[in-house]
Motif scaffolding. Structure first.
Motif, PDB file in Angstrom:
ATOM      1  N   PRO A  80      98.945 -14.112  24.416  1.00 50.66           N
ATOM      2  CA  PRO A  80     100.153 -15.030  24.595  1.00 50.66           C
ATOM      3  C   PRO A  80     101.297 -14.639  25.661  1.00 50.66           C
ATOM      4  N   ALA A  81     101.607 -13.454  25.856  1.00 55.51           N
ATOM      5  CA  ALA A  81     102.635 -13.142  26.348  1.00 55.51           C
ATOM      6  C   ALA A  81     102.107 -13.237  28.056  1.00 55.51           C
ATOM      7  N   HIS A  82     100.773 -12.971  28.285  1.00 55.19           N
ATOM      8  CA  HIS A  82     100.391 -13.032  29.530  1.00 55.19           C
ATOM      9  C   HIS A  82     100.055 -14.759  30.163  1.00 55.19           C
ATOM     10  N   ARG A  83      99.625 -15.417  28.901  1.00 55.96           N
ATOM     11  CA  ARG A  83      99.710 -16.779  29.388  1.00 55.96           C
ATOM     12  C   ARG A  83     101.146 -17.316  29.629  1.00 55.96           C
ATOM     13  N   TRP A  84     102.079 -16.782  28.777  1.00 59.65           N
ATOM     14  CA  TRP A  84     103.540 -17.306  29.084  1.00 59.65           C
ATOM     15  C   TRP A  84     103.959 -16.910  30.571  1.00 59.65           C
ATOM     16  N   LEU A  85     103.417 -15.651  30.854  1.00 64.36           N
ATOM     17  CA  LEU A  85     104.052 -15.116  32.346  1.00 64.36           C
ATOM     18  C   LEU A  85     103.238 -15.990  33.567  1.00 64.36           C
ATOM     19  N   ARG A  86     102.052 -16.348  33.199  1.00 65.23           N
ATOM     20  CA  ARG A  86     101.267 -17.094  34.229  1.00 65.23           C
ATOM     21  C   ARG A  86     102.068 -18.375  34.290  1.00 65.23           C
ATOM     22  N   GLN A  97     105.030 -19.335  33.709  1.00 68.27           N
ATOM     23  CA  GLN A  97     106.267 -19.231  34.561  1.00 68.27           C
ATOM     24  C   GLN A  97     106.074 -19.111  35.981  1.00 68.27           C
ATOM     25  N   ILE A  98     105.053 -18.351  36.443  1.00 65.12           N
ATOM     26  CA  ILE A  98     104.678 -17.993  37.901  1.00 65.12           C
ATOM     27  C   ILE A  98     104.203 -19.297  38.609  1.00 65.12           C
ATOM     28  N   ALA A  99     103.428 -20.039  37.639  1.00 65.64           N
ATOM     29  CA  ALA A  99     103.064 -21.361  38.131  1.00 65.64           C
ATOM     30  C   ALA A  99     104.156 -22.551  38.247  1.00 65.64           C
ATOM     31  N   LEU A 100     105.007 -22.193  37.290  1.00 65.13           N
ATOM     32  CA  LEU A 100     106.278 -23.294  37.509  1.00 65.13           C
ATOM     33  C   LEU A 100     107.046 -22.937  38.563  1.00 65.13           C
ATOM     34  N   LEU A 101     107.397 -21.676  38.772  1.00 67.60           N
ATOM     35  CA  LEU A 101     108.013 -21.232  39.870  1.00 67.60           C
ATOM     36  C   LEU A 101     107.415 -21.623  41.329  1.00 67.60           C
ATOM     37  N   MET A 102     106.104 -21.700  41.484  1.00 66.69           N
ATOM     38  CA  MET A 102     105.467 -21.660  42.823  1.00 66.69           C
ATOM     39  C   MET A 102     105.208 -23.278  42.886  1.00 66.69           C
ATOM     40  N   GLU A 103     105.244 -24.118  42.001  1.00 66.05           N
ATOM     41  CA  GLU A 103     104.802 -25.454  41.986  1.00 66.05           C
ATOM     42  C   GLU A 103     105.470 -26.225  43.228  1.00 66.05           C
ATOM     43  N   PRO A 104     106.706 -25.932  43.501  1.00 64.51           N
ATOM     44  CA  PRO A 104     107.417 -26.545  44.634  1.00 64.51           C
ATOM     45  C   PRO A 104     106.628 -26.281  46.141  1.00 64.51           C
ATOM     46  N   LEU A 105     106.068 -24.995  46.169  1.00 62.37           N
ATOM     47  CA  LEU A 105     105.495 -24.682  47.204  1.00 62.37           C
ATOM     48  C   LEU A 105     104.007 -25.266  47.510  1.00 62.37           C
ATOM     49  N   ASN A 106     103.643 -25.821  46.460  1.00 63.85           N
ATOM     50  CA  ASN A 106     102.130 -26.475  46.396  1.00 63.85           C
ATOM     51  C   ASN A 106     101.979 -27.570  46.829  1.00 63.85           C
TER      52      ASN A 106
END
Length: 59
Positions: A33-39, A41-50
């Motif tokens: 669960p912690a790793h899924r949450w971290l991934r 968060q990273i995906a949300l942060l990177m979405e504008p660059l996609n």
């Protein structure tokens, strides 16, 4: 943001290659669960660059 920092932004004089990034993890972390949450968060942060690319897979 450049205006807030009193910066001047210039266009590059040549075409630059787009950078491709990804995140990778060991399969044992896939259901953590912690790793899924971290991934997520990273995906949300990177979405504008996609821009101009396929949507990011769900973490």
């Amino acid at each position: 943001m450049a205006g807030e920092l009193n910066m001047i932004v210039y266009e590059p004089p040549l075409a630059l290659l787009r950078r491709v990034s990804g995140i990778y993890w060991h399969k044992r972390a896939s259901n953590s669960p912690a790793h899924r949450w971290l991934r997520a968060q990273i995906a949300l942060l990177m979405e504008p660059l996609n821009t101009e690319a396929a949507p990011l897979p769900k973490a």
